[in-house]
Motif scaffolding. Structure first.
Motif, PDB file in Angstrom:
ATOM      1  N   UNK A 160      49.629 -82.516  -6.905  1.00  0.00           N
ATOM      2  CA  UNK A 160      50.427 -81.745  -5.950  1.00  0.00           C
ATOM      3  C   UNK A 160      50.232 -80.246  -6.170  1.00  0.00           C
ATOM      4  N   UNK A 161      50.108 -79.856  -7.425  1.00  0.00           N
ATOM      5  CA  UNK A 161      49.959 -78.440  -7.753  1.00  0.00           C
ATOM      6  C   UNK A 161      48.569 -77.903  -7.426  1.00  0.00           C
ATOM      7  N   UNK A 162      47.527 -78.715  -7.609  1.00  0.00           N
ATOM      8  CA  UNK A 162      46.179 -78.150  -7.619  1.00  0.00           C
ATOM      9  C   UNK A 162      45.198 -78.711  -6.590  1.00  0.00           C
ATOM     10  N   UNK A 163      45.467 -79.882  -6.020  1.00  0.00           N
ATOM     11  CA  UNK A 163      44.512 -80.430  -5.065  1.00  0.00           C
ATOM     12  C   UNK A 163      44.552 -79.672  -3.737  1.00  0.00           C
ATOM     13  N   UNK A 164      43.373 -79.521  -3.133  1.00  0.00           N
ATOM     14  CA  UNK A 164      43.315 -78.854  -1.825  1.00  0.00           C
ATOM     15  C   UNK A 164      43.728 -79.765  -0.695  1.00  0.00           C
ATOM     16  N   UNK A 165      43.734 -81.067  -0.939  1.00  0.00           N
ATOM     17  CA  UNK A 165      44.166 -82.040   0.057  1.00  0.00           C
ATOM     18  C   UNK A 165      45.230 -82.943  -0.552  1.00  0.00           C
ATOM     19  N   UNK A 217      45.169 -82.422   5.063  1.00  0.00           N
ATOM     20  CA  UNK A 217      46.638 -82.426   5.069  1.00  0.00           C
ATOM     21  C   UNK A 217      47.209 -81.756   3.831  1.00  0.00           C
ATOM     22  N   UNK A 218      48.217 -80.926   4.065  1.00  0.00           N
ATOM     23  CA  UNK A 218      48.908 -80.229   2.980  1.00  0.00           C
ATOM     24  C   UNK A 218      50.410 -80.429   3.137  1.00  0.00           C
ATOM     25  N   UNK A 219      51.066 -80.695   2.045  1.00  0.00           N
ATOM     26  CA  UNK A 219      52.517 -80.852   2.090  1.00  0.00           C
ATOM     27  C   UNK A 219      53.203 -79.513   2.310  1.00  0.00           C
ATOM     28  N   UNK A 220      54.288 -79.562   3.021  1.00  0.00           N
ATOM     29  CA  UNK A 220      55.114 -78.365   3.161  1.00  0.00           C
ATOM     30  C   UNK A 220      55.748 -78.034   1.816  1.00  0.00           C
ATOM     31  N   UNK A 221      56.127 -76.773   1.671  1.00  0.00           N
ATOM     32  CA  UNK A 221      56.657 -76.302   0.387  1.00  0.00           C
ATOM     33  C   UNK A 221      57.869 -77.121  -0.058  1.00  0.00           C
ATOM     34  N   UNK A 222      58.726 -77.506   0.911  1.00  0.00           N
ATOM     35  CA  UNK A 222      59.940 -78.250   0.521  1.00  0.00           C
ATOM     36  C   UNK A 222      59.588 -79.613  -0.072  1.00  0.00           C
ATOM     37  N   UNK A 223      58.527 -80.250   0.445  1.00  0.00           N
ATOM     38  CA  UNK A 223      58.121 -81.546  -0.098  1.00  0.00           C
ATOM     39  C   UNK A 223      57.423 -81.387  -1.450  1.00  0.00           C
ATOM     40  N   UNK A 224      56.688 -80.299  -1.612  1.00  0.00           N
ATOM     41  CA  UNK A 224      56.057 -80.040  -2.913  1.00  0.00           C
ATOM     42  C   UNK A 224      57.126 -79.885  -3.993  1.00  0.00           C
ATOM     43  N   UNK A 225      58.149 -79.076  -3.694  1.00  0.00           N
ATOM     44  CA  UNK A 225      59.231 -78.876  -4.671  1.00  0.00           C
ATOM     45  C   UNK A 225      59.965 -80.187  -4.938  1.00  0.00           C
ATOM     46  N   UNK A 226      60.147 -80.986  -3.888  1.00  0.00           N
ATOM     47  CA  UNK A 226      60.845 -82.263  -4.060  1.00  0.00           C
ATOM     48  C   UNK A 226      60.052 -83.212  -4.965  1.00  0.00           C
ATOM     49  N   UNK A 227      58.761 -83.324  -4.731  1.00  0.00           N
ATOM     50  CA  UNK A 227      57.928 -84.210  -5.557  1.00  0.00           C
ATOM     51  C   UNK A 227      57.900 -83.719  -6.999  1.00  0.00           C
TER      52      UNK A 227
END
Length: 270
Positions: A160-165, A217-227
């Motif tokens: 989640x932190x480093x992948x481009x996809x 596809x990229x996750x929105x910031x809110x989903x990144x923080x949630x994961x």
């Protein structure tokens, strides 16, 4: 043209047992000296290996019976079983003299009660299953699940932190959910499980929509923080090893607590 014969250049020597050379492939290059505590810990590991080997052979016996064949030990079982027994005897050589018999030593330190299949195998010389399932049967499967949950959570956090996809993030999270669900009756994961159930569908749909626009596809910031919150909760729970996660480890932990916790010198395990 008649052939001619001559005396052989040499006569092969008849093999004599006096010239037998013992193989030392499994022994360490440097001489090692184990303390009695280290011998006990090493014997715990070897008993675990032999128990798993016996269980695998018992499953093979059952398969042979289903196919209408007489149960027969595999060459792999015989070879690996002999190797483990040899390692056990090598461990006993580190104990003060007089060296105990293997069966007596396992009784003395409590390993025969933890691994009854091993005890029966030493007595009878053949693998036999137990009528009642020994508590240590759950040890390896449980520790494997705990380790799997830790590794998957750490990998998801890294991706989640480093992948481009983030194309496969939903799949990774669903695998973690399945592992979490396999811990039945463990309350420490209940809130995290509910959290994943409440947010997974929307998170997955956002990735599908993002992919539909023709870019990675990229996750929105809110989903990144949630994961990241989810993976942090899971890794923290596993690394803290609460009582709920150690119930199936009690026998091994109790055994280890009697002895020095330092690991055996490298080169002992094959």
């Amino acid at each position: 043209m008649a052939g001619c014969s001559s005396e052989p250049l040499c006569q092969p020597c008849v093999y004599h047992e006096a010239f037998k050379v013992e193989l030392q492939v499994k022994r360490p290059l440097m001489p090692l000296r184990l303390s009695p505590d280290q011998v006990a810990v090493e014997m715990l590991c070897l008993c675990g290996q032999l128990d798993l080997l016996i269980r695998a052979q018992m499953q093979e016996f059952q398969e042979q019976l289903r196919q209408g064949c007489s149960p027969e030990e595999s060459d792999t079982f015989q070879a690996h079983g002999s190797e483990i027994l040899d390692q056990m005897l090598q461990c006993l050589e580190h104990l003060p003299k007089p060296m105990p018999q293997l069966e007596d030593y396992l009784d003395m330190v409590g390993l025969s009660a933890m691994f009854p299949r091993v005890e029966v195998f030493l007595i009878q010389g053949s693998p036999v299953d137990m009528l009642e399932r020994p508590p240590m049967d759950d040890y390896f499967s449980h520790i494997a699940k705990v380790n799997q949950l830790l590794v998957l959570s750490q990998q998801l956090e890294e991706d989640v932190r480093h992948l481009g996809s983030h194309k496969y993030i939903a799949h990774q999270l669903s695998v973690i959910y399945q592992v979490v669900s396999s811990f039945r009756g463990v309350d420490i994961f209940s809130e995290t499980k509910k959290d994943i159930e409440a947010n997974f569908k929307q998170m997955k749909e956002s990735l599908v929509q993002d992919e539909g626009f023709g870019h990675q596809p990229q996750l929105a910031a809110r989903y990144i923080h949630w994961i990241l919150d989810v993976t942090h909760e899971l890794t923290s729970a596993v690394l803290s090893l609460p009582d709920e996660l150690t119930d199936d480890l009690d026998q091994a932990v109790t055994f280890m607590s009697q002895f020095v916790t330092t690991a055996p010198p490298s080169g002992i395990h094959s």
